[in-house]
Scaffold this motif. Sequence first.
Motif, PDB file in Angstrom:
ATOM      1  N   PRO A   8       0.806  -1.220   0.000  1.00  0.00           N
ATOM      2  CA  PRO A   8       0.000   0.000   0.000  1.00  0.00           C
ATOM      3  C   PRO A   8       0.841   1.273   0.000  1.00  0.00           C
ATOM      4  N   SER A   9       2.168   1.150   0.196  1.00  0.00           N
ATOM      5  CA  SER A   9       3.050   2.321   0.162  1.00  0.00           C
ATOM      6  C   SER A   9       4.459   1.868  -0.173  1.00  0.00           C
ATOM      7  N   GLN A  12       0.603   0.784  -4.760  1.00  0.00           N
ATOM      8  CA  GLN A  12       1.551   1.883  -4.573  1.00  0.00           C
ATOM      9  C   GLN A  12       2.992   1.433  -4.807  1.00  0.00           C
ATOM     10  N   ASP A  24      -0.371  -6.180   0.676  1.00  0.00           N
ATOM     11  CA  ASP A  24      -1.782  -6.486   0.425  1.00  0.00           C
ATOM     12  C   ASP A  24      -1.949  -7.855  -0.206  1.00  0.00           C
TER      13      ASP A  24
END
Length: 466
Positions: A229-230, A275, A305
């Motif tokens: 996610p990042s 991301q 994820d």
Amino acid sequence: MAGSPLLDDLRAALGDDAVLTDPDLLRMHERDEADLCAAGTPLVVTRPRGTEEVAAVVRAAARHGVPVVPQGARTGLAGAANAVDGAVVLSTVAMNAIREIDPVSRLAVVQPGVVNAALAAAVAEQGLWYPPDPGSWESSTIGGNVATNAGGMCCVKYGVTTEYVLGLEVVLASGEVLRTGRRTPKGVAGYDLTRLFVGSEGTLGIITEVTVALRPAPAESLTLVAVFPSTAAAGDAVAGIAARGLSPSLLELLDQTHLRAIEAYRPMGLRTDAQALLLAAADTGSRAADDLAVLAEVCTAAGADEVYAATDAVEAAALLQARRLAHPAMEKFAADAFPGGNGGLVIDDVAVPRGSLAALLDGVARIAAECDVPIGVVGHAGDGNMHPNIVVDRADPASLDRGRRAFDEIMRLGLALGGTCTGEHGVGLLKRDWLAREIGPVGVRVHQAVKAALDPTGLLNPGKVL
């Protein structure tokens, strides 16, 4: 030009076919692939075929006080191969012979114009492997790889080019021929002159032959992809992998900008909503499946994820190819980003300790916002070597200024995190100021002393490195 004494000397030494003055061809040899680095138009491009002809070019240029700029395939990304006005370009592309492959000593002897992938294919026929694999491996040459100490995707486990260079033949600025190194597995006689020339970017001598170490071909690798996610979470996963003592044979990061650019360039079903993506591989034979499971466990703990393994060698090769497409995909992304195709890339090459990778990635995102420029990040996460790609509009001075400011801020951040201004692309023209900051005044003075000792008139590749 036809009556130039220098050109007459070059033609006498090399023959007309190896002394090229066509204006279109001269323009083709002005620069490497570094965007926004200064370049001049050479007087002539020479294509010597062996060491004696290289020495003849150097001696002729020295007699006439004309600088010599060595070039290979011109795939570099720091301007190290950029010509200066009126220079003699010495292209090594015609020196492309594999002289020897010795499966007992596990070494190969090659001319500098041998393409990396061609050497890999030749040694593979004998069950051997040449590990260094820069992203441009299908076109970049061994001589250029050595001159810039190129890296690649296998470096996380197997190291960069210098780890595989056993010896060199080098033409010095005087025209003399120097041989360095050895063919033996061990040898500590004298100063390590081989490593002095590796990474010197043609400023100390011109490499005309390379003896490289080979390894037995590795076991087939297993590959996984982790979606995050990042980018910082992906950086945390890299730190976790290192902390667990794992040695993946590949550990690459692509951020969302790159995923979208690659998918637009060549659709292959990448997760463009992610991301960041980590591509990891293990080539530990019977242990590979277990090692891959631990890699997956660490990625999940860091917040991935989704984690999935390639189902077969074909899918694994496709994922690797996606990573290799990062540079051309971003070039197209930049060209499409501004009217008239004026988009350019300033490609950074900062390396930090693995434990600082998340801080670097967070910092690049902050710098992109503060400088108001698009920046995509891709690179060799396993050894902390990242390539922030800064997208600028060549036709807009304000955009160029913002891009340069972002570049400098990323450099400043990398050094503050205990890193280096270049992990594998070299200094060239792009990072001379930052090299000076990194090594300090004493380091600069030592560099200059070495240069003056080997090239007192500044004949070779002037303006590069320092």
